[in-house]
Design an enzyme around this catalytic site. Structure first.
Site, PDB file in Angstrom:
ATOM      1  N   CYS A 120       0.803  -1.226   0.000  1.00  0.00           N
ATOM      2  CA  CYS A 120       0.000   0.000   0.000  1.00  0.00           C
ATOM      3  C   CYS A 120       0.836   1.277   0.000  1.00  0.00           C
ATOM      4  O   CYS A 120       0.301   2.360  -0.206  1.00  0.00           O
ATOM      5  CB  CYS A 120      -0.963  -0.008   1.184  1.00  0.00           C
ATOM      6  SG  CYS A 120      -2.205  -1.328   1.090  1.00  0.00           S
ATOM      7  N   HIS A 262      -2.834   7.170   2.642  1.00  0.00           N
ATOM      8  CA  HIS A 262      -3.331   5.913   2.092  1.00  0.00           C
ATOM      9  C   HIS A 262      -4.676   5.613   2.728  1.00  0.00           C
ATOM     10  O   HIS A 262      -4.842   5.709   3.947  1.00  0.00           O
ATOM     11  CB  HIS A 262      -2.334   4.791   2.384  1.00  0.00           C
ATOM     12  CG  HIS A 262      -2.927   3.418   2.276  1.00  0.00           C
ATOM     13  ND1 HIS A 262      -3.552   2.978   1.131  1.00  0.00           N
ATOM     14  CD2 HIS A 262      -3.002   2.405   3.176  1.00  0.00           C
ATOM     15  CE1 HIS A 262      -3.986   1.740   1.334  1.00  0.00           C
ATOM     16  NE2 HIS A 262      -3.671   1.374   2.553  1.00  0.00           N
ATOM     17  N   ASN A 292     -10.413   0.243   0.637  1.00  0.00           N
ATOM     18  CA  ASN A 292      -8.957   0.275   0.571  1.00  0.00           C
ATOM     19  C   ASN A 292      -8.531  -0.327  -0.769  1.00  0.00           C
ATOM     20  O   ASN A 292      -8.678  -1.523  -0.989  1.00  0.00           O
ATOM     21  CB  ASN A 292      -8.369  -0.534   1.742  1.00  0.00           C
ATOM     22  CG  ASN A 292      -6.845  -0.540   1.763  1.00  0.00           C
ATOM     23  OD1 ASN A 292      -6.195  -0.275   0.769  1.00  0.00           O
ATOM     24  ND2 ASN A 292      -6.294  -0.879   2.913  1.00  0.00           N
TER      25      ASN A 292
END
Length: 349
Positions: A120, A262, A292
């Site tokens: 990520c 993020h 996500n």
């Protein structure tokens, strides 16, 4: 210790194009609740997520990357780049890399193309990589794409993780420019801690598992995350990295107009903002509608914020990410004037 990366003396990488793309299929909390022991209220309370997008059967990460990349090139007003970077945890195949496939489909014949794997944190690592290529004179223009299809690696019956992740792609075009002009990307902080590699994993498919022989278990073939420990590390590492990047630029949190982390989940985003002393209203988030999306989350959040006219030229942005590895990273930029990406269907094969 995390690495503090000053602005290089050569040309700076300047953001000149931006786009995001998600597959059309919308998956609501109610749909997930039909197969999981949960409900919409529990998911919203735990993650802040209301819905997310999933790729269709047969649709791969490269398909999403091509869609976002095509739109980013149009936003930048160009059809060519020197280099294409795809950052992803879900490549089409273990071999070859996904980036050459994407470059070919976008008509970027002869361009350098490679993948970056930092889970990520991949988009921030990709920004640093692209900036280095431009600063060294290796490239004049770089297309950077963050793309992930987590629906292909998350066990659909894993309540802890199936509710969090969505699929998507976000892309930026970076050109050679000057460090002081709007859109210049710089003052990076990057770090990792492999002692905690077991916190976020897909155990099967790599040389470690294959070299041991035997068939992998169902659990080993899917994404696994130790949520409570990841939460603690994510908040600590992202906040520390953000502070390092701010210090390198001589900025304080008061100088930050928008914090773009993020998009892990809403609790983590707000916890990091609180740790930094940033009002939550400065936190740019789309996790409620995207989930996500891994390496795609920051460019998707930027694209959505630009489309909503929330970010304006001259605004100062702090980008921060955390992912498996463990990895983390941050960078700063002042927002430039960008052309919105086109909406019509692309014609590239």
């Amino acid at each position: 210790m995390p690495s503090k990366t000053p602005r290089p003396p050569g040309p700076a990488a300047v953001l000149c194009g931006l786009a995001g793309w998600v597959p059309p299929r919308v998956v609501t909390n109610d749909e997930l609740a039909e197969r999981l022991d949960t409900d919409d209220t529990w998911i919203r309370t735990r993650t802040g997520i209301c819905r997310r997008h999933f790729a269709e059967p047969g649709q791969a990460t490269s398909d999403l990357a091509v869609e976002a990349g095509w739109r980013a090139l149009r936003s930048a007003g160009t059809e060519t780049v020197d280099t294409l970077i795809v950052t992803t945890t879900t490549p089409d195949r273990p071999c070859p890399a996904t980036a050459p496939v994407v470059a070919n489909r976008l008509g970027l014949a002869g361009a350098a193309a490679f993948d970056v794997g930092a889970v990520c944190t991949g988009f921030v690592y990709g920004l640093a990589t692209a900036s280095g290529l431009i600063a060294s004179g290796v490239a004049e223009r770089v297309l950077l794409i963050g793309a992930d299809t987590y629906s292909t690696i998350v066990d659909p019956l894993d309540r802890s993780n199936a509710i969090i992740f969505g699929d998507g792609a976000g892309a930026v075009v970076l050109r050679a420019g000057h460090a002081e002009e709007p859109g210049a990307v710089g003052h990076f902080d990057l770090g990792s801690d492999g002692a905690h590699e077991d916190l976020i994993t897909v155990a099967a498919g790599g040389s470690r598992q294959r070299s041991t022989g035997g068939e992998p278990t169902h659990a080993e073939q899917h994404f696994a995350m130790r949520g409570k420990e990841v939460y603690r590390h994510a908040v600590t590492r992202m906040a520390a990295s953000a502070r390092t990047a701010l210090s390198g630029a001589g900025w304080t949190t008061d100088d930050v107009d928008h914090f773009v982390p993020h998009q892990a989940n809403l609790r983590i985003l707000h916890s990091v903002a609180d740790d930094l002393g940033l009002p939550q209203e400065r936190c740019v988030t789309n996790v409620d509608t995207r989930g996500n999306t891994g390496a795609a989350s920051i460019p998707l959040a930027l694209a959505d914020a630009m489309a909503a006219k929330r970010i304006h030229p001259g605004d100062r942005l702090l980008l921060t990410a955390f992912g498996g590895g463990l990895t983390w990273g941050s960078c700063l930029l002042t927002w430039p004037t960008l052309v919105p990406s086109p909406q019509p269907e692309r014609t590239t094969p």
